[in-house]
Design an enzyme around this catalytic site. Sequence first.
Site, PDB file in Angstrom:
ATOM      1  N   ALA A  64       0.871  -1.169   0.000  1.00 34.52           N
ATOM      2  CA  ALA A  64       0.000   0.000   0.000  1.00 34.52           C
ATOM      3  C   ALA A  64       0.910   1.222   0.000  1.00 34.52           C
ATOM      4  O   ALA A  64       2.070   1.153   0.422  1.00 34.52           O
ATOM      5  CB  ALA A  64      -0.881  -0.019   1.239  1.00 34.52           C
ATOM      6  N   GLY A 107       0.637  -4.799   0.888  1.00 37.23           N
ATOM      7  CA  GLY A 107      -0.610  -4.858   0.122  1.00 37.23           C
ATOM      8  C   GLY A 107      -0.414  -5.521  -1.241  1.00 37.23           C
ATOM      9  O   GLY A 107      -1.370  -6.064  -1.808  1.00 37.23           O
ATOM     10  N   GLU A 110      -0.743  -9.103  -0.575  1.00 36.62           N
ATOM     11  CA  GLU A 110      -2.168  -9.357  -0.311  1.00 36.62           C
ATOM     12  C   GLU A 110      -2.975  -9.344  -1.615  1.00 36.62           C
ATOM     13  O   GLU A 110      -3.892 -10.136  -1.803  1.00 36.62           O
ATOM     14  CB  GLU A 110      -2.700  -8.309   0.678  1.00 36.62           C
ATOM     15  CG  GLU A 110      -2.090  -8.511   2.064  1.00 36.62           C
ATOM     16  CD  GLU A 110      -2.419  -7.386   3.035  1.00 36.62           C
ATOM     17  OE1 GLU A 110      -2.189  -6.208   2.673  1.00 36.62           O
ATOM     18  OE2 GLU A 110      -2.897  -7.673   4.146  1.00 36.62           O
ATOM     19  N   GLU A 130       4.672  -5.081   6.919  1.00 33.70           N
ATOM     20  CA  GLU A 130       3.940  -3.997   7.587  1.00 33.70           C
ATOM     21  C   GLU A 130       4.458  -3.722   8.998  1.00 33.70           C
ATOM     22  O   GLU A 130       4.509  -2.583   9.448  1.00 33.70           O
ATOM     23  CB  GLU A 130       2.440  -4.319   7.649  1.00 33.70           C
ATOM     24  CG  GLU A 130       1.717  -4.265   6.318  1.00 33.70           C
ATOM     25  CD  GLU A 130       1.726  -5.572   5.546  1.00 33.70           C
ATOM     26  OE1 GLU A 130       2.545  -6.461   5.871  1.00 33.70           O
ATOM     27  OE2 GLU A 130       0.925  -5.710   4.614  1.00 33.70           O
TER      28      GLU A 130
END
Length: 256
Positions: A64, A107, A110, A130
């Site tokens: 992200a 992300g 993911e 993260e």
Amino acid sequence: MTEVLLEKPFDSVALLRINRPEAKNALNGEVRRQLAEHMTALGTDPSIRAIVMTGNQEAFAAGADIKDMAEVGAIELMQRNNHLLWRAIGNCPKPVIAAVNGYAWGGGCELVMHADIIVAGETASFSQPEVKVGIMPGAGGTQRLTRAVGKFKAMLMVMTGQAISGTEAGQMGLASLVVPDAEVLDKALEIAKTISRMPPVAIAQIKEVLLAGQDASLDTALMLERKAFQLLFASADQKEGMKAFIEKRKPTYQGK
Ligand code: CO8
């Protein structure tokens, strides 16, 4: 839409390329919105039978976008409703194949795990880092990763942020197939082409039952499988597939 490029490499196959090379394809709001829009549209487009998503040689997506969330508060984050964008990807009824080169971190990892089939380059890099920036995975990294590789490998990855190579990902069950880096996209497209020639109603049932069954008891999952199996005998493609076998010819599937 320029953050995610849509191409049609062949009939029935769509290719989505994340296109933020200057930020290692970090997933900002715009990338996620465009991915969700494309997946929603392709998911209901009868001419599309398989979707490949990829990044570039350096990065599938390095997470992200940290700059997009460094100063955000919890309520604003909640009100962004990002899970709806992720859900649009996870709920896509068409087969989704991730072609992974370079970083699939945070992300990005993911996002890869939202796919149905993962083709990884040998030197691709998978990580849930993260924790190193003070947070934890928030789009399935603790759950889909655990289902893919088991509790102990997942805990190690998520608690240390340690990266694994594409080769290791294949050994751990985080990739369907590992190939030399230069062959990743071609292999993913080849798989997409193969699937695109299969009967689409059966493919849709396989995806739905396999995913729903993962979260059900074995008895319930077997019942879901049985019902879908029986339902397929109402399809013209089942009649065509079996007739073609008996007549020793290639079937022509119409998705009916
Ligand atoms: N966010 C924002 N920008 C990024 C990101 C990122 N995740 N990754 C790379 N970039 C940017 C860099 O800041 C840099 O920008 P600039 O040129 O303006 O300085 C540019 O991309 C190139 O990156 P580097 O110079 O760092 O390239 P390197 O080859 O030296 O390193 C790395 C590549 C190792 C991938 C490094 O960039 C890195 O560590 N990136 C961050 C990886 C990371 O921590 N990812 C996890 C982020 S948190 C997350 O994903 C939470 C998911 C929760 C899901 C729910 C979302 C709402």
